[in-house]
Design an enzyme around this catalytic site. Structure first.
Site, short mmCIF file in Angstrom:
data_model
loop_
_atom_site.label_atom_id
_atom_site.label_comp_id
_atom_site.label_asym_id
_atom_site.label_seq_id
_atom_site.Cartn_x
_atom_site.Cartn_y
_atom_site.Cartn_z
N ASP A 167 100.51 56.73 75.48
CA ASP A 167 101.90 57.20 75.53
C ASP A 167 102.17 57.98 76.83
O ASP A 167 102.75 59.06 76.79
CB ASP A 167 102.18 58.07 74.28
N ILE A 202 110.91 75.45 72.54
CA ILE A 202 110.91 74.95 73.93
C ILE A 202 111.06 73.44 74.02
O ILE A 202 111.32 72.91 75.08
CB ILE A 202 109.67 75.38 74.74
N GLY A 203 110.90 72.77 72.94
CA GLY A 203 111.03 71.32 73.03
C GLY A 203 111.13 70.67 71.66
O GLY A 203 110.77 71.29 70.65
N SER A 247 110.11 63.37 68.81
CA SER A 247 110.44 62.61 67.61
C SER A 247 109.58 63.05 66.43
O SER A 247 109.98 62.92 65.28
CB SER A 247 110.29 61.12 67.87
N VAL A 298 108.77 69.84 66.39
CA VAL A 298 109.28 70.87 67.29
C VAL A 298 108.13 71.52 68.06
O VAL A 298 107.04 71.66 67.53
CB VAL A 298 110.01 71.95 66.45
N LYS A 332 102.86 73.19 68.65
CA LYS A 332 103.53 71.93 68.33
C LYS A 332 103.30 71.59 66.86
O LYS A 332 102.16 71.51 66.42
CB LYS A 332 102.98 70.83 69.23
P1 ATP Z 1 108.12 62.03 71.75
O1 ATP Z 1 108.03 62.82 70.51
O2 ATP Z 1 109.11 60.95 71.64
O3 ATP Z 1 106.80 61.55 72.23
P2 ATP Z 1 108.17 64.23 73.62
O4 ATP Z 1 106.90 63.95 74.35
O5 ATP Z 1 109.29 64.79 74.44
O6 ATP Z 1 108.73 62.95 72.92
P3 ATP Z 1 106.85 66.37 72.27
O7 ATP Z 1 105.51 65.96 72.74
O8 ATP Z 1 107.00 66.87 70.89
O9 ATP Z 1 107.88 65.19 72.40
O10 ATP Z 1 107.36 67.48 73.30
C1 ATP Z 1 108.71 67.91 73.30
C2 ATP Z 1 108.95 68.72 74.57
O11 ATP Z 1 108.32 69.97 74.43
C3 ATP Z 1 108.38 68.10 75.84
O12 ATP Z 1 109.28 67.21 76.43
C4 ATP Z 1 108.13 69.32 76.70
O13 ATP Z 1 109.30 69.65 77.40
C5 ATP Z 1 107.83 70.42 75.67
N1 ATP Z 1 106.39 70.66 75.55
C6 ATP Z 1 105.50 69.96 74.83
N2 ATP Z 1 104.28 70.47 74.94
C7 ATP Z 1 104.38 71.54 75.75
C8 ATP Z 1 103.44 72.49 76.31
N3 ATP Z 1 102.15 72.43 76.01
N4 ATP Z 1 103.92 73.44 77.14
C9 ATP Z 1 105.22 73.48 77.45
N5 ATP Z 1 106.15 72.63 77.00
C10 ATP Z 1 105.74 71.66 76.15
MG MG Z 2 104.96 64.69 74.15
#
Ligand code: ATP
Ligand code: MG
Length: 358
Positions: free
Chosen positions: A195, A79-80, A83, A86, A102
């Site tokens: 952040d 789903i996302g 950096s 996944v 995550k």
């Molecule tokens: P960075 O790693 O640069 O901080 P980010 O915040 O987009 O960027 P992640 O925190 O790994 O990176 O999240 C990636 C994506 O996954 C998010 O943008 C969001 O769309 C999705 N995501 C993260 N956590 C959840 C969650 N608990 N429920 C649903 N979607 C999520």
């Molecule tokens: Mg994030």
């Protein structure tokens, strides 16, 4: 999960006597020796409750103390991507509950990674409805895995990508929830998030907005040493933080102001037009944030309340910024408080977040 009342008794209090002689339960008994009747499932692993395979992020009944292991979770889809790693949608095989898993692969010493998980466990299951719950955290083979509350409408970044700008009444509702989360982090937990940005503000179909990566970014930032190893975006960083000076809770307030302004005007505030693809580079950004006057909401396009709210957050001098608690009673928040504005209606009309490329 079915629309049934959540369990009201702890599972441990439920007693089941298994009959010595065979009775006619063959209708329910599967080849693997599992007895199932509706939501109730009994096999050698014990008594469990299962539910339908629907992606409804209902909260777990408080009484269910799940003993997670990664093997209990099955992957549905990615789903996302951030950096650090996944994010996958996973389902608990027994309970049917959906979570976001995550995985963070960090090139840091194993000892530090273990420490981070240790600290995350302490932070687990936060008591604030505006902070994404971290149910469990694991450390395995160099990867930190977090089992998070699944937010089914993605992040504020996903919302803005589709709607371009968020109207003031919705923005006030979003902002209030983020502030409630920040008050919890700042005043109760004494944590600077570090952040706050659109992709860390997650949304569900009920229109709830919750702060995510709490603890994670904070712990990683402190464990890894500040700026050199920071892997996220610098866009929302306060002047004192980006220039390497000391910073405190008010640094999160600057970031919140930047996020709200971006949602209002439909572009990152330090970019003058949408033509500036890719955004400014680090040194350009550093110069803009530190040297130029702080961005503000244009008074000919927005209400005085919103303009005043933005300027209460985006002050170059951290001392001049209002605190999260003070901002909760700001006229911009108060203005829409009894108007019954449902952010859930806005997000319900959007495409579900499926594109996970950044
Ligand atoms: P960075 O790693 O640069 O901080 P980010 O915040 O987009 O960027 P992640 O925190 O790994 O990176 O999240 C990636 C994506 O996954 C998010 O943008 C969001 O769309 C999705 N995501 C993260 N956590 C959840 C969650 N608990 N429920 C649903 N979607 C999520
Ligand atoms: Mg994030």
């Amino acid at each position: 999960m079915k629309n049934k009342k959540p369990l009201t008794k702890p599972l441990t209090q439920l007693k089941l006597s298994v009959p010595a002689e065979e009775i006619s339960i063959s209708n329910f008994l599967t080849a693997s020796g599992t007895f199932q009747d509706g939501d109730l499932l009994l096999n050698q692993k014990g008594l469990r409750f299962v539910s339908e395979n629907k992606e409804t992020p209902l909260p777990l009944p408080k009484e269910v103390d799940l003993q997670f292991s990664l093997e209990d979770l099955e992957t549905i889809r990615v789903i996302g991507k951030g950096s650090g790693g996944v994010v996958q949608l996973v389902r608990h095989k027994w309970v049917g509950q959906f979570f976001a898993l995550k995985a963070i692969q960090m090139n840091i010493q194993e000892e530090i990674r273990k420490q981070i998980v240790q600290e995350l466990k302490i932070n687990q299951a936060s008591q604030c409805p505006h902070v994404v719950i971290c149910y469990h955290s694991f450390y395995h083979n160099g990867v930190i895995s977090l089992v998070l509350e699944y937010m089914d409408r993605g992040s504020l970044a996903d919302v803005v990508r589709q709607v371009k700008t968020i109207l003031e009444p919705y923005l006030a509702v979003v902002c209030k929830q983020v502030l409630q989360g920040l008050v919890y982090l700042h005043n109760e937990r004494h944590i600077i998030h570090r952040d706050i940005k659109p992709s860390n503000l997650l949304v569900n179909h009920k229109g709830e907005v919750k702060i995510s990566d709490f603890g994670v970014s904070a712990k990683l930032a402190t464990s890894m040493g500040q700026r050199d190893t920071f892997v996220g975006t610098y866009n929302y960083m306060s002047p004192e933080r980006i220039s390497g000076s000391a910073y405190d809770y008010s640094s999160d307030i600057w970031s919140l102001g930047m996020v709200i302004l971006e949602c209002a005007i439909g572009r990152f505030p330090y970019i003058q037009s949408e033509d500036q693809q890719g955004g400014p580079g680090f040194y350009e950004l550093l110069e803009a944030i530190v040297e130029s006057p702080p961005p503000s909401a244009p008074s000919d396009q927005f209400s005085p309340e919103l303009c005043s709210f933005i300027s209460a957050c985006i002050q170059k001098d951290p001392e001049e910024r209002m605190s999260s608690l003070e901002l909760l009673t700001h006229p911009f928040i108060k203005k829409f408080e009894d108007k019954d504005i449902d952010f859930g209606i806005l997000v319900a009309g959007l495409d579900p977040p499926t594109n996970f490329t950044r």
